[in-house]
Enzyme design. Structure first.
Site, PDB file in Angstrom:
ATOM      1  N   THR A  50     -66.150  19.952  60.861  1.00 36.75           N
ATOM      2  CA  THR A  50     -66.540  21.290  60.434  1.00 36.75           C
ATOM      3  C   THR A  50     -67.830  21.278  59.614  1.00 36.75           C
ATOM      4  OG1 THR A  50     -64.322  22.178  60.561  1.00 36.75           O
ATOM      5  CG2 THR A  50     -65.771  23.215  58.970  1.00 36.75           C
TER       6      THR A  50
ATOM      7  N   THR B  26     -62.254  16.989  58.571  1.00 38.22           N
ATOM      8  CA  THR B  26     -61.252  16.778  57.517  1.00 38.22           C
ATOM      9  C   THR B  26     -59.846  16.514  58.056  1.00 38.22           C
ATOM     10  OG1 THR B  26     -60.822  19.149  57.319  1.00 38.22           O
ATOM     11  CG2 THR B  26     -62.538  18.208  55.887  1.00 38.22           C
ATOM     12  N   ASP B  27     -59.598  16.876  59.324  1.00 38.48           N
ATOM     13  CA  ASP B  27     -58.219  16.795  59.828  1.00 38.48           C
ATOM     14  C   ASP B  27     -57.644  15.380  59.796  1.00 38.48           C
ATOM     15  OD1 ASP B  27     -58.261  19.499  60.266  1.00 38.48           O
ATOM     16  OD2 ASP B  27     -58.571  19.365  62.435  1.00 38.48           O
TER      17      ASP B  27
HETATM   18  N1  ASP Z   1     -61.410  20.499  63.023  1.00 38.51           N
HETATM   19  C1  ASP Z   1     -62.118  19.970  61.954  1.00 38.51           C
HETATM   20  C2  ASP Z   1     -62.128  18.446  62.031  1.00 38.51           C
HETATM   21  O1  ASP Z   1     -63.002  17.935  62.647  1.00 38.51           O
HETATM   22  C3  ASP Z   1     -61.659  20.407  60.635  1.00 38.51           C
HETATM   23  C4  ASP Z   1     -62.618  20.046  59.550  1.00 38.51           C
HETATM   24  O2  ASP Z   1     -63.530  19.277  59.714  1.00 38.51           O
HETATM   25  O3  ASP Z   1     -62.427  20.568  58.449  1.00 38.51           O
HETATM   26  O4  ASP Z   1     -61.274  17.780  61.503  1.00 38.51           O
END
Ligand code: ASP
Length: 368
Positions: free
Chosen positions: A61, A132-133
């Protein structure tokens, strides 16, 4: 919502090829050719060249915009005043949502960082930008595999790059400041989110959208990035098992699956994991290592057949005692997803349950 959308467009990321060719981008007029001095080159008055930091972009993200994903170079170029903090080089390793990150990526990323540190003794630190996932999985893998005392800081963003209140630029700026700071040496691999510095072992994403989504159930937040300095709340120590598995010889990591426990669960998921070739299974148990009898029976059979079974908890916090005496061990404080990372690496070095249990005890300390 962002996560779903971003993962849907994952195929755009064939920049994966660039992983090892290592597209080094010079930012500003400074950089590699400028015969960089040591990380501590600044004199006491703060003069001299700022330290050198290498940013490795993997997507997420932090890079997401509705018109496509930003490169690591673009992320860095958007940081005002960066040149006063560090001389930054950037490498596009991947550009994917982190749900697309695989153990193979972990392995290659770790080897890449080890390589960079071997070849660049003057480099102060490395920053990895990441979705973040699954950030806590990659961060723990790097913690367990990169032995260098210099910092590795993993960061991301909860809000996309062009959203109102985007947190990515602040997180990246703070991550670079942290990686450039000599006080970040001899620490665990660090996760920087929302001004807080977490140790990779024990960090968890605990909310789907909030900018304060990351928590450290243990050992607690290590420090914070204040506007003027990096402020530590816990003393420097590399933390348990930092760099314990250099993975230099590994080309393929053993398969370990996670199976969820819930009211009425039977043994079918455990058997499916075994059929798929899993050498280890982590059960996200209910409470402190419990599961329905039918599922327990399948786990016992898996362990009796030579598989490594580890019981973590879906409860989010609290130990499952490691005690391996029954042929199955607990994960201590590790979440199911972090227990899986440690079990994968443990299985690269041992098939002995007692030895694997010692690793699970070591990651938290003797009381585990
Ligand atoms: N879908 C995203 C990821 O790549 C979420 C994020 O980065 O916050 O994990």
């Amino acid at each position: 919502m962002f996560g779903l959308f971003e993962d849907d467009v994952a195929p755009r990321q064939e920049a994966d090829r660039a992983a090892f060719t290592g597209v080094l981008v010079v930012v500003g007029a400074l950089l590699l050719a400028a015969a960089p001095g040591p990380a501590q080159a600044r004199d006491v008055a703060g003069h001299g060249d700022p330290p050198r930091v290498h940013v490795i972009a993997t997507g997420g993200t932090i890079a997401y915009t509705p018109d496509g994903s930003l490169t690591g170079e673009a992320l860095v170029a958007a940081l005002p005043g960066l040149e006063r903090v560090a001389r930054v080089s950037v490498e596009e390793f991947l550009n994917v949502g982190s749900s697309q990150i695989t153990p193979d990526h972990w392995l290659r990323l770790s080897l890449r960082i080890q390589d960079i540190y071997r070849q660049q003794p003057d480099l102060a630190g490395v920053v990895v930008t990441h979705g973040t996932d699954t950030l806590e999985e990659t961060a723990l893998f790097l913690h367990l595999t990169v032995a260098d005392a210099r910092p590795v800081v993993v960061t991301g963003a909860m809000r996309p790059a062009q959203a109102a209140g985007a947190d990515g630029p602040a997180n990246l700026m703070n991550a670079v400041r942290l990686a450039a700071d000599t006080t970040a040496r001899d620490r665990p691999v660090l996760v920087l989110m929302n001004d807080r510095i977490h140790a990779a072992p024990g960090v968890q994403k605990a909310h789907t959208t909030r900018v304060d989504a990351f928590v450290s159930v243990w050992p607690g937040v290590l420090g914070v990035t204040d506007p003027d300095l990096v402020s530590w709340q816990l003393p420097a120590a590399p933390g348990p098992l930092r760099g314990a598995f250099p993975v230099m010889q590994e080309t393929r990591l053993p398969r370990v699956d996670i199976v969820y426990a819930y009211a009425g669960a039977d043994g079918s998921a455990v058997r499916a994991a075994a059929d798929a070739g899993a050498r280890g299974v982590v059960v996200a148990t209910v409470g402190r290592g419990n599961m329905p009898a039918a599922q327990r029976e399948a786990v016992n059979a898996f362990a009796t057949g030579g598989g490594a079974a580890v019981l973590a908890s879906r409860t989010q916090a609290g130990r499952v005692p490691v005690d391996p005496s029954g042929g199955i061990m607990g994960a201590g404080d590790l979440s199911p997803q972090q227990a899986r990372v440690l079990l994968i690496l443990a299985l690269t070095t041992t098939t002995d349950l007692g030895e694997a249990a010692r690793l699970f005890q070591a990651i938290r300390g003797p009381e585990s």
